[in-house]
Design an enzyme around this catalytic site. Sequence first.
Site, short mmCIF file in Angstrom:
data_model
loop_
_atom_site.label_atom_id
_atom_site.label_comp_id
_atom_site.label_asym_id
_atom_site.label_seq_id
_atom_site.Cartn_x
_atom_site.Cartn_y
_atom_site.Cartn_z
CG ASP A 31 55.33 -23.75 -4.87
OD1 ASP A 31 55.81 -23.37 -5.95
OD2 ASP A 31 55.99 -24.39 -4.03
CG ASP B 219 58.47 -28.15 -8.40
OD1 ASP B 219 58.33 -29.22 -9.02
OD2 ASP B 219 59.00 -27.15 -8.89
#
Length: 251
Positions: A17, A19
Site C-alpha cells: 500500500d 499511503d
Amino acid sequence: MDEPVIDLTEIGAVVFDTDGVVTDTARGHAAAWKHVFDAFLRGRSAPFDIRDDYLRHVDGRPRLDGIRTFLTARGITLPEGTPGDEPGAPTVHGLGLAKDRLFVDQVDKYGVAAFPSTVSLLHELRRRGARTVAVSASLHGRKLVTSAGVSHLIDLIVDGNDAAHMNLPGKPDPALFLEAARRLALPAAKVAVVEGTLPGIEAARKGGFGLVIAVARDGGVPAPGADIVVTDLGELSVRKRVLPFLGAERG
C-alpha cells in the site's frame, strides 16, 4: 516469538500500500479530511476525529467511498453532485474535490517522504530477485511514489487512475491487488501484501494472497486477518533468493 519473515521460496512479489506504508502521507490525508469535514459538520454533527473516524471510515478507501462511509456513520446523506462541483460544495463530489485540493497543495509545497525502513526492505527484496508493487486507491499514487524518490525501487504501480479506467471497485474489494498480481503474471497465493489499513487487510485476505502483513504504526489499529503484524517494516527479514520473474509489466 518467531521473527517475522518474508520467505521468497513461497513469495515471488510483494505489493505495498502506498499511503502510510511506502510514503509518510497518511497524516497529511487525515489532516486534509479533518479540515474539510469539520467545515461541513459545523452545526450538523461533532467534529471529525482525526484518528478514530479516519481509521474506521476513510483510510484506505477511494476518496468518494470514504466520504459516503463516514457520512453514513453520522446519519448524514448528501447528493452525489458531479466532478464539476465547486470544491467544498455540500455534495459528495464537492467535499472530495476540496480535500483533494488541500492534499495536492500540501504535496506540492512540502514534498513527500518515504519511510526509511520501507526503502530498506524494497532494496533487500529487489536484491534477492522479488518483484515490488505500489498500490494506491488515490488518483495521485504515481505522483506520490515519484515525489518520494522511490520509483526506481518499484516495478509496477496500480492506482486510482487504473481503478477508474477499468471500473474496479475500491477496498475492501481485492480488485486493485488482484490487478497487480495479474500484471505480474503471478497467482495471488505467490504474492505478499503489506497494508496499513483495515479495508486493505480485508481486501488482501479476500483476494487469497499468500502472505498478509499489517503495519500498525504508532500503536495502529487491530489487524484481524493479517498473518504478520509489525509496528515498522524494519522488524521484517527476508529469507532465501528467487530468480527474477520475467515478462511482467512495468508501470
